[in-house]
Design an enzyme around this catalytic site. Structure first.
Site, PDB file in Angstrom:
ATOM      1  N   PRO A   2       0.931  -1.316   0.008  1.00 38.87           N
ATOM      2  CA  PRO A   2       0.024  -0.087  -0.056  1.00 38.87           C
ATOM      3  C   PRO A   2       0.897   1.332   0.132  1.00 38.87           C
ATOM      4  O   PRO A   2       1.854   1.343   0.783  1.00 38.87           O
ATOM      5  CB  PRO A   2      -0.623  -0.248   1.330  1.00 38.87           C
ATOM      6  CG  PRO A   2      -0.721  -1.575   1.781  1.00 38.87           C
ATOM      7  CD  PRO A   2       0.728  -2.010   1.209  1.00 38.87           C
ATOM      8  N   GLU A   3       0.560   2.341  -0.885  1.00 38.30           N
ATOM      9  CA  GLU A   3       1.378   3.305  -0.894  1.00 38.30           C
ATOM     10  C   GLU A   3       0.332   4.582  -0.501  1.00 38.30           C
ATOM     11  O   GLU A   3      -0.842   4.329  -0.040  1.00 38.30           O
ATOM     12  CB  GLU A   3       1.791   3.563  -2.355  1.00 38.30           C
ATOM     13  CG  GLU A   3       2.894   2.674  -2.909  1.00 38.30           C
ATOM     14  CD  GLU A   3       4.112   3.250  -3.494  1.00 38.30           C
ATOM     15  OE1 GLU A   3       4.584   4.376  -3.174  1.00 38.30           O
ATOM     16  OE2 GLU A   3       4.453   2.583  -4.192  1.00 38.30           O
ATOM     17  N   LYS A  61       2.350   7.132   5.061  1.00 33.75           N
ATOM     18  CA  LYS A  61       1.913   5.869   4.919  1.00 33.75           C
ATOM     19  C   LYS A  61       1.303   5.335   6.581  1.00 33.75           C
ATOM     20  O   LYS A  61       0.970   4.372   6.604  1.00 33.75           O
ATOM     21  CB  LYS A  61       2.815   4.787   4.285  1.00 33.75           C
ATOM     22  CG  LYS A  61       2.942   5.029   2.914  1.00 33.75           C
ATOM     23  CD  LYS A  61       3.577   3.832   2.525  1.00 33.75           C
ATOM     24  CE  LYS A  61       4.678   4.373   1.493  1.00 33.75           C
ATOM     25  NZ  LYS A  61       5.371   3.219   0.812  1.00 33.75           N
ATOM     26  N   ARG A 115       1.473 -10.696   5.710  1.00 35.68           N
ATOM     27  CA  ARG A 115       2.959 -11.017   5.513  1.00 35.68           C
ATOM     28  C   ARG A 115       3.358 -10.375   7.144  1.00 35.68           C
ATOM     29  O   ARG A 115       4.775 -10.494   7.117  1.00 35.68           O
ATOM     30  CB  ARG A 115       3.585 -10.244   4.389  1.00 35.68           C
ATOM     31  CG  ARG A 115       3.013 -10.987   3.238  1.00 35.68           C
ATOM     32  CD  ARG A 115       3.867 -10.203   2.179  1.00 35.68           C
ATOM     33  NE  ARG A 115       5.069 -10.623   2.072  1.00 35.68           N
ATOM     34  CZ  ARG A 115       6.053 -10.004   1.392  1.00 35.68           C
ATOM     35  NH1 ARG A 115       5.710  -9.304   0.203  1.00 35.68           N
ATOM     36  NH2 ARG A 115       7.521 -10.315   1.212  1.00 35.68           N
ATOM     37  N   ARG A 171      20.428  18.805   0.195  1.00 39.27           N
ATOM     38  CA  ARG A 171      20.555  17.392   0.451  1.00 39.27           C
ATOM     39  C   ARG A 171      21.863  16.797  -0.234  1.00 39.27           C
ATOM     40  O   ARG A 171      22.123  15.806   0.174  1.00 39.27           O
ATOM     41  CB  ARG A 171      19.323  16.666  -0.282  1.00 39.27           C
ATOM     42  CG  ARG A 171      18.297  16.113   0.971  1.00 39.27           C
ATOM     43  CD  ARG A 171      18.944  15.782   2.498  1.00 39.27           C
ATOM     44  NE  ARG A 171      18.003  16.414   3.323  1.00 39.27           N
ATOM     45  CZ  ARG A 171      17.080  15.594   3.918  1.00 39.27           C
ATOM     46  NH1 ARG A 171      17.173  14.435   3.898  1.00 39.27           N
ATOM     47  NH2 ARG A 171      16.329  16.237   4.935  1.00 39.27           N
ATOM     48  N   ARG A 281      16.314  -2.590  -5.610  1.00 42.12           N
ATOM     49  CA  ARG A 281      15.262  -2.693  -6.144  1.00 42.12           C
ATOM     50  C   ARG A 281      15.442  -2.103  -7.553  1.00 42.12           C
ATOM     51  O   ARG A 281      16.464  -2.234  -8.113  1.00 42.12           O
ATOM     52  CB  ARG A 281      14.023  -1.904  -5.482  1.00 42.12           C
ATOM     53  CG  ARG A 281      13.554  -2.415  -4.190  1.00 42.12           C
ATOM     54  CD  ARG A 281      12.293  -1.585  -3.667  1.00 42.12           C
ATOM     55  NE  ARG A 281      12.681  -0.696  -3.028  1.00 42.12           N
ATOM     56  CZ  ARG A 281      11.962   0.360  -2.404  1.00 42.12           C
ATOM     57  NH1 ARG A 281      10.899   0.170  -2.416  1.00 42.12           N
ATOM     58  NH2 ARG A 281      12.311   1.402  -1.823  1.00 42.12           N
TER      59      ARG A 281
END
Ligand SMILES: [Zn+2]
Length: 298
Positions: A2-3, A61, A115, A171, A281
């Site tokens: 879920p985002e 989230k 999970r 940053r 990823r």
């Protein structure tokens, strides 16, 4: 997973179907679901009995219900968490981790998580940078203490684009790493980062210190568009009694332009989408619309 749009859909469902109802009982069916609650499964269940959620709120989230006594029931859905509303006599499915029943004998709230990466905890609201008299969920934004350090997400009123742009350029990292950094901006995962970068025509490894003002505005606009259209797609399932998240909203399957489209033609220029490895990823982008920068933070 879920985002933000899916989590916002769940928040809206909790607001509509759970706020205002007195909790009659709480059963913790798997201790892992409350592993971060310091009082343990029994303490968690006992403390919530009789509480009446006053509001449903979200940052990034994380979701929370203000439950009185200066406390919040904080939830993270993890990889597979769902909040289901079902009639109380519905048999327990094998993945229900926490069951809430209500004094009005209406639908149960069942936290279901195959999970078990998701979790629930009862926590105090943070004090400090919050105006006196602020109430949970209102514009003053009281935040549960474990997430008080998390930056606003781009759909919140508290999000300040000018402040974000200034902090982003300081940053000195790759733009995608910055988008995934919850202390800078929250709620953006791998999928929506790739989609926003594709829309903004920016390469994921572009150094943030080289971004021009116009590029940052374009990126923020793309982030908002991607999240808003995903929200519109995910929100349609909400008229039913079921508050349900499965990470596969209509947006996920139909409207992706970059993410998961390795080798398929770019919707703008037809060039096959490339895939690079990124933090264990993948990053998906168009080689032509999003050219590699001369300098990069890989
Ligand atoms: Zn392209």
């Amino acid at each position: 997973m879920p985002e933000l749009p899916e989590v916002e859909t769940v928040r809206a469902g909790l607001e509509r179907h759970v706020v205002g109802r007195a909790i009659e009982s709480v059963q913790v069916l798997h201790p892992r679901a409350v592993r971060r609650d310091l009082t343990g499964p029994d303490g968690f269940a006992a403390a919530l009995k009789g509480r009446r959620p006053q509001s449903a709120d979200r940052r990034g989230k994380y979701l929370w219900l203000a439950v009185g006594d200066g406390e919040a029931l904080l939830a993270h859905l993890g990889m597979s968490g769902q909040m289901l509303l079902v009639p109380p006599d519905t048999p327990l499915s094998p993945h229900v981790r926490v069951r809430f029943t209500f004094a009005d004998s209406g639908p149960d709230l069942r936290f279901t998580d195959q999970r078990t990466f998701g979790h629930l905890m009862l926590v105090p609201f943070a004090h400090g940078d919050v105006a006196d008299g602020a109430v949970p969920g209102a514009a003053g934004r009281l935040l549960p203490s474990p997430i008080a350090h998390i930056a606003p997400d781009p759909l919140e009123a508290a999000f300040d684009p000018a402040d974000f742009a200034a902090r982003l350029r300081r940053r000195r990292t790759g733009i995608k790493r910055a988008l995934l950094d919850q202390s800078l901006i929250s709620g953006i995962g791998n999928i929506y980062a790739d989609e926003a970068l594709w829309r903004a025509r920016l390469h994921w490894a572009r150094p943030t210190e080289t971004l021009r003002r116009g590029e940052v505005s374009r990126l923020l606009e793309a982030v908002s568009e991607v999240l808003t259209s995903a929200l519109a797609a995910g929100g349609t399932s909400f008229d039913s009694l079921y508050v349900n998240v499965n990470g596969e909203s209509g947006y996920f399957s139909r409207s992706l332009e970059a993410y998961g489209r390795f080798g398929l033609p770019c919707g703008r220029c037809g060039t096959p989408i490339r895939r690079d490895s990124f933090m264990n990823r993948s990053s998906f982008s168009c080689p032509r619309c999003q050219p590699r920068p001369r300098s990069a933070h890989w």
